[in-house]
Design an enzyme around this catalytic site. Structure first.
Site, PDB file in Angstrom:
ATOM      1  N   LYS A  14      45.969  28.615  59.482  1.00 37.30           N
ATOM      2  CA  LYS A  14      46.466  27.380  58.862  1.00 37.30           C
ATOM      3  C   LYS A  14      46.571  27.506  57.350  1.00 37.30           C
ATOM      4  CE  LYS A  14      42.986  24.695  59.969  1.00 37.30           C
ATOM      5  NZ  LYS A  14      42.074  25.583  60.673  1.00 37.30           N
ATOM      6  N   ARG A  89      39.036  16.195  60.989  1.00 36.23           N
ATOM      7  CA  ARG A  89      38.333  17.101  61.889  1.00 36.23           C
ATOM      8  C   ARG A  89      37.595  16.361  62.998  1.00 36.23           C
ATOM      9  NH1 ARG A  89      38.112  21.686  58.183  1.00 36.23           N
ATOM     10  NH2 ARG A  89      37.087  23.474  59.080  1.00 36.23           N
ATOM     11  N   ARG A 123      38.485  38.675  57.862  1.00 40.63           N
ATOM     12  CA  ARG A 123      39.074  37.912  56.756  1.00 40.63           C
ATOM     13  C   ARG A 123      38.305  38.145  55.457  1.00 40.63           C
ATOM     14  NH1 ARG A 123      40.296  31.577  57.390  1.00 40.63           N
ATOM     15  NH2 ARG A 123      38.067  31.278  57.590  1.00 40.63           N
ATOM     16  N   ARG A 156      33.459  35.100  53.402  1.00 46.48           N
ATOM     17  CA  ARG A 156      32.814  33.779  53.380  1.00 46.48           C
ATOM     18  C   ARG A 156      31.558  33.800  54.240  1.00 46.48           C
ATOM     19  NH1 ARG A 156      37.480  29.518  54.790  1.00 46.48           N
ATOM     20  NH2 ARG A 156      35.699  28.615  55.854  1.00 46.48           N
ATOM     21  N   ARG A 167      31.216  27.022  64.397  1.00 41.24           N
ATOM     22  CA  ARG A 167      32.474  26.395  63.971  1.00 41.24           C
ATOM     23  C   ARG A 167      33.446  26.251  65.147  1.00 41.24           C
ATOM     24  NH1 ARG A 167      34.303  30.228  59.589  1.00 41.24           N
ATOM     25  NH2 ARG A 167      35.976  28.766  59.125  1.00 41.24           N
TER      26      ARG A 167
HETATM   27  P1  AMP Z   1      37.579  25.405  56.279  1.00 39.67           P
HETATM   28  O1  AMP Z   1      37.849  26.149  55.015  1.00 39.67           O
HETATM   29  O2  AMP Z   1      38.616  24.389  56.592  1.00 39.67           O
HETATM   30  O3  AMP Z   1      37.286  26.336  57.437  1.00 39.67           O
HETATM   31  O4  AMP Z   1      36.227  24.572  56.036  1.00 39.67           O
HETATM   32  C1  AMP Z   1      35.019  25.224  55.760  1.00 39.67           C
HETATM   33  C2  AMP Z   1      33.858  24.281  55.993  1.00 39.67           C
HETATM   34  O5  AMP Z   1      33.960  23.151  55.118  1.00 39.67           O
HETATM   35  C3  AMP Z   1      33.770  23.688  57.389  1.00 39.67           C
HETATM   36  O6  AMP Z   1      33.139  24.549  58.316  1.00 39.67           O
HETATM   37  C4  AMP Z   1      32.962  22.423  57.123  1.00 39.67           C
HETATM   38  O7  AMP Z   1      31.598  22.723  56.929  1.00 39.67           O
HETATM   39  C5  AMP Z   1      33.519  21.968  55.791  1.00 39.67           C
HETATM   40  N1  AMP Z   1      34.697  21.072  55.960  1.00 39.67           N
HETATM   41  C6  AMP Z   1      35.985  21.311  55.601  1.00 39.67           C
HETATM   42  N2  AMP Z   1      36.771  20.268  55.901  1.00 39.67           N
HETATM   43  C7  AMP Z   1      35.960  19.352  56.484  1.00 39.67           C
HETATM   44  C8  AMP Z   1      36.170  18.059  57.043  1.00 39.67           C
HETATM   45  N3  AMP Z   1      37.386  17.501  57.096  1.00 39.67           N
HETATM   46  N4  AMP Z   1      35.082  17.396  57.549  1.00 39.67           N
HETATM   47  C9  AMP Z   1      33.850  17.934  57.524  1.00 39.67           C
HETATM   48  N5  AMP Z   1      33.591  19.157  57.032  1.00 39.67           N
HETATM   49  C10 AMP Z   1      34.626  19.857  56.512  1.00 39.67           C
END
Ligand code: AMP
Length: 209
Positions: A14, A89, A123, A156, A167
C-alpha cells in the site's frame, strides 16, 4: 476529487503504491504509520504513548490516531484530495472518518499470506524520506543506503517475525471487517497485489478510474 483510502494487510505494498500514485496525481500520501513514527522519533507526548503499541504490532488507541489524522487532513495540501494509507483500521475509525470527510473510493489490496510474510521480512525503509525497498526485488543501488538521500536504511522493529504475526492477526480481526463496510457503501475496488509495483500500479489506476 480523489479522496482515496488504501486498505490491505501489512506488507501488501500500500505504502509504495500510495507514494508513487500520490506523486502522479498531485495529492499527498497520508500514512498514519509514518505520522506516528515521526511522533515517536520526535519523542512527543503522543509519540511516547504510541511507541510500545507499535513495537508490539498492536493498534495505537483510536483517540491518539484520530488526533494526528485530523491535524494532517486540516493542512492545505489535503484540501484537493489525498491517499489515505493505514487508516481506518477498525470499524470505530471508519465511522470517525465518515464524520470528518467524505471518501470517494476505497482500494483494497489482496495478497497470499506467505507473500506478505516474505515481503515484510525483506523490507527496508528510509527513516528520512520513507522510501521502501526490498532486499531481493527492489534493492537500493548502494547496499544499506537510500537511493534518494543516502540515509542508512532500517528494518522496522515491527517488521520482525514476532510483531508481524500480531499485525496480521490484528488485521484479520479488526481491519478486514471494513471490506464489508465499504462494499455495502458501493466504494470498494479490490485489486490483486501480486506482481511488480508497476503491474499493481496499472491495476490501481484502472480501479480508481
Ligand atoms: P503501518 O506503517 O501502517 O504498518 O503502521 C505501523 C503501526 O502504526 C501499526 O502496527 C500500528 O501500531 C500503528 N498504526 C498505524 N495506523 C494506525 C491506525 N489507523 N490505528 C491504530 N494504529 C495505527
Amino acid at each position: 476529487m480523489h479522496r482515496i483510502v488504501f486498505l490491505g494487510p501489512p506488507g501488501v505494498g500500500k505504502g509504495t503504491q500510495a507514494s508513487e500514485l500520490g506523486r502522479e496525481l498531485g495529492i499527498p500520501h497520508l500514512s498514519t504509520g509514518d505520522l506516528l513514527r515521526s511522533a515517536v522519533a520526535a519523542k512527543s507526548p503522543l509519540g511516547r504513548e504510541a511507541e510500545g503499541h507499535m513495537a508490539a504490532g498492536r493498534l495505537v488507541p483510536d483517540d491518539l490516531v484520530l488526533q494526528i489524522l485530523k491535524e494532517r487532513l486540516g493542512r492545505p495540501d489535503a484540501a484537493r484530495g489525498f491517499l489515505l494509507d493505514g487508516y481506518p483500521r477498525n470499524p470505530a475509525q471508519a465511522s470517525a472518518l465518515e464524520r470528518i470527510v467524505p471518501i470517494d473510493v476505497v482500494v483494497s489490496f489482496d495478497l497470499p499470506k506467505e507473500t506478505l510474510l516474505a515481503r515484510l521480512v525483506e523490507r527496508r525503509v528510509c527513516p528520512t524520506c520513507q522510501s521502501v525497498y526490498n532486499l531481493t526485488s527492489q534493492p537500493p543501488r548502494v547496499a544499506g543506503r537510500c537511493d534518494r538521500d543516502g540515509t542508512e536504511l532500517v528494518h522496522r522493529p515491527d517488521d520482525r517475525p514476532e510483531a508481524v504475526e500480531t499485525r496480521l492477526r490484528v488485521y484479520a480481526e479488526q481491519t478486514a471487517p471494513l471490506l464489508e463496510f465499504y462494499r455495502n457503501r458501493g466504494l470498494l475496488r479490490p485489486v490483486d497485489a501480486r506482481g511488480s509495483p508497476e503491474e499493481v500500479r496499472a491495476r490501481v489506476r484502472r480501479a480508481i478510474g
